[in-house]
Design a protein around this motif. Structure first.
Motif, PDB file in Angstrom:
ATOM      1  N   GLY A   6       4.290   5.463  -9.941  1.00  0.00           N
ATOM      2  CA  GLY A   6       4.143   4.126 -10.518  1.00  0.00           C
ATOM      3  C   GLY A   6       5.484   3.512 -10.867  1.00  0.00           C
ATOM      4  O   GLY A   6       5.767   2.368 -10.508  1.00  0.00           O
ATOM      5  N   SER A   7       6.321   4.267 -11.533  1.00  0.00           N
ATOM      6  CA  SER A   7       7.656   3.771 -11.904  1.00  0.00           C
ATOM      7  C   SER A   7       8.505   3.505 -10.676  1.00  0.00           C
ATOM      8  O   SER A   7       9.192   2.482 -10.578  1.00  0.00           O
ATOM      9  N   GLN A   8       8.468   4.433  -9.740  1.00  0.00           N
ATOM     10  CA  GLN A   8       9.260   4.276  -8.516  1.00  0.00           C
ATOM     11  C   GLN A   8       8.830   3.037  -7.739  1.00  0.00           C
ATOM     12  O   GLN A   8       9.659   2.237  -7.304  1.00  0.00           O
ATOM     13  N   THR A   9       7.529   2.854  -7.587  1.00  0.00           N
ATOM     14  CA  THR A   9       7.009   1.702  -6.848  1.00  0.00           C
ATOM     15  C   THR A   9       7.353   0.403  -7.561  1.00  0.00           C
ATOM     16  O   THR A   9       7.753  -0.570  -6.925  1.00  0.00           O
TER      17      THR A   9
ATOM     18  N   TRP B  29      10.310  -4.726  -7.787  1.00  0.00           N
ATOM     19  CA  TRP B  29      11.216  -5.623  -8.516  1.00  0.00           C
ATOM     20  C   TRP B  29      12.496  -5.866  -7.736  1.00  0.00           C
ATOM     21  O   TRP B  29      13.041  -6.966  -7.757  1.00  0.00           O
ATOM     22  N   SER B  30      12.992  -4.857  -7.045  1.00  0.00           N
ATOM     23  CA  SER B  30      14.247  -5.038  -6.289  1.00  0.00           C
ATOM     24  C   SER B  30      14.039  -5.895  -5.044  1.00  0.00           C
ATOM     25  O   SER B  30      14.980  -6.532  -4.567  1.00  0.00           O
TER      26      SER B  30
ATOM     27  N   LYS C 272      -5.516  10.849  -9.260  1.00  0.00           N
ATOM     28  CA  LYS C 272      -4.874  12.063  -8.768  1.00  0.00           C
ATOM     29  C   LYS C 272      -3.346  11.939  -8.733  1.00  0.00           C
ATOM     30  O   LYS C 272      -2.633  12.923  -8.879  1.00  0.00           O
ATOM     31  N   TYR C 273      -2.843  10.708  -8.547  1.00  0.00           N
ATOM     32  CA  TYR C 273      -1.412  10.484  -8.384  1.00  0.00           C
ATOM     33  C   TYR C 273      -0.736   9.915  -9.634  1.00  0.00           C
ATOM     34  O   TYR C 273       0.476   9.689  -9.629  1.00  0.00           O
ATOM     35  N   ARG C 274      -1.490   9.693 -10.670  1.00  0.00           N
ATOM     36  CA  ARG C 274      -0.902   9.187 -11.912  1.00  0.00           C
ATOM     37  C   ARG C 274      -0.069  10.279 -12.579  1.00  0.00           C
ATOM     38  O   ARG C 274      -0.306  11.464 -12.370  1.00  0.00           O
ATOM     39  N   ARG C 275       0.928   9.864 -13.347  1.00  0.00           N
ATOM     40  CA  ARG C 275       1.825  10.764 -14.072  1.00  0.00           C
ATOM     41  C   ARG C 275       2.687  11.602 -13.131  1.00  0.00           C
ATOM     42  O   ARG C 275       3.151  12.670 -13.482  1.00  0.00           O
ATOM     43  N   THR C 276       2.898  11.106 -11.908  1.00  0.00           N
ATOM     44  CA  THR C 276       3.761  11.791 -10.945  1.00  0.00           C
ATOM     45  C   THR C 276       5.073  11.052 -10.748  1.00  0.00           C
ATOM     46  O   THR C 276       5.941  11.522 -10.032  1.00  0.00           O
ATOM     47  N   GLY C 277       5.191   9.854 -11.355  1.00  0.00           N
ATOM     48  CA  GLY C 277       6.392   9.045 -11.183  1.00  0.00           C
ATOM     49  C   GLY C 277       6.261   7.996 -10.099  1.00  0.00           C
ATOM     50  O   GLY C 277       7.131   7.140  -9.944  1.00  0.00           O
TER      51      GLY C 277
ATOM     52  N   PHE D 118       0.863  -1.172   0.000  1.00  0.00           N
ATOM     53  CA  PHE D 118       0.000   0.000   0.000  1.00  0.00           C
ATOM     54  C   PHE D 118       0.902   1.226   0.000  1.00  0.00           C
ATOM     55  O   PHE D 118       1.751   1.386   0.879  1.00  0.00           O
ATOM     56  N   ILE D 119       0.736   2.075  -0.984  1.00  0.00           N
ATOM     57  CA  ILE D 119       1.618   3.209  -1.181  1.00  0.00           C
ATOM     58  C   ILE D 119       0.891   4.474  -0.747  1.00  0.00           C
ATOM     59  O   ILE D 119      -0.201   4.778  -1.238  1.00  0.00           O
TER      60      ILE D 119
END
Length: 80
Positions: A65-68, A73-74, A58-63, A22-23
């Protein structure tokens, strides 16, 4: 806004090969991801699956998604 049923949701809190993330952004729930490890049918090789991934509009296109995704993956190295 909507509510959606997912019959296996509770499994992500009790089964060892399932993970719920949960982010939050500034203390507010912004996204979630459900990850599980299963075995390929033919080879019995373990493989990670991103079963569900949702980011509030509201939080899309803020980065976030990529960061999470990179963080998930790590944490779960191997075949996806």
């Amino acid at each position: 806004m909507g509510l959606y049923a997912y019959p296996y949701f509770d499994y992500y809190f009790v089964e060892p090969d399932r993970y719920a993330y949960f982010i939050k952004i500034k203390g507010v729930l912004a996204a979630f991801a459900l990850v599980r490890c299963s075995l390929l049918v033919q080879t019995k090789e373990p493989v990670w699956e991103l079963v569900a991934y949702f980011i509030l509009k509201k939080y899309r296109r803020t980065g976030i998604g990529s960061q999470t995704a990179r963080e998930i993956w790590s944490k779960h190295l191997g075949k996806w």
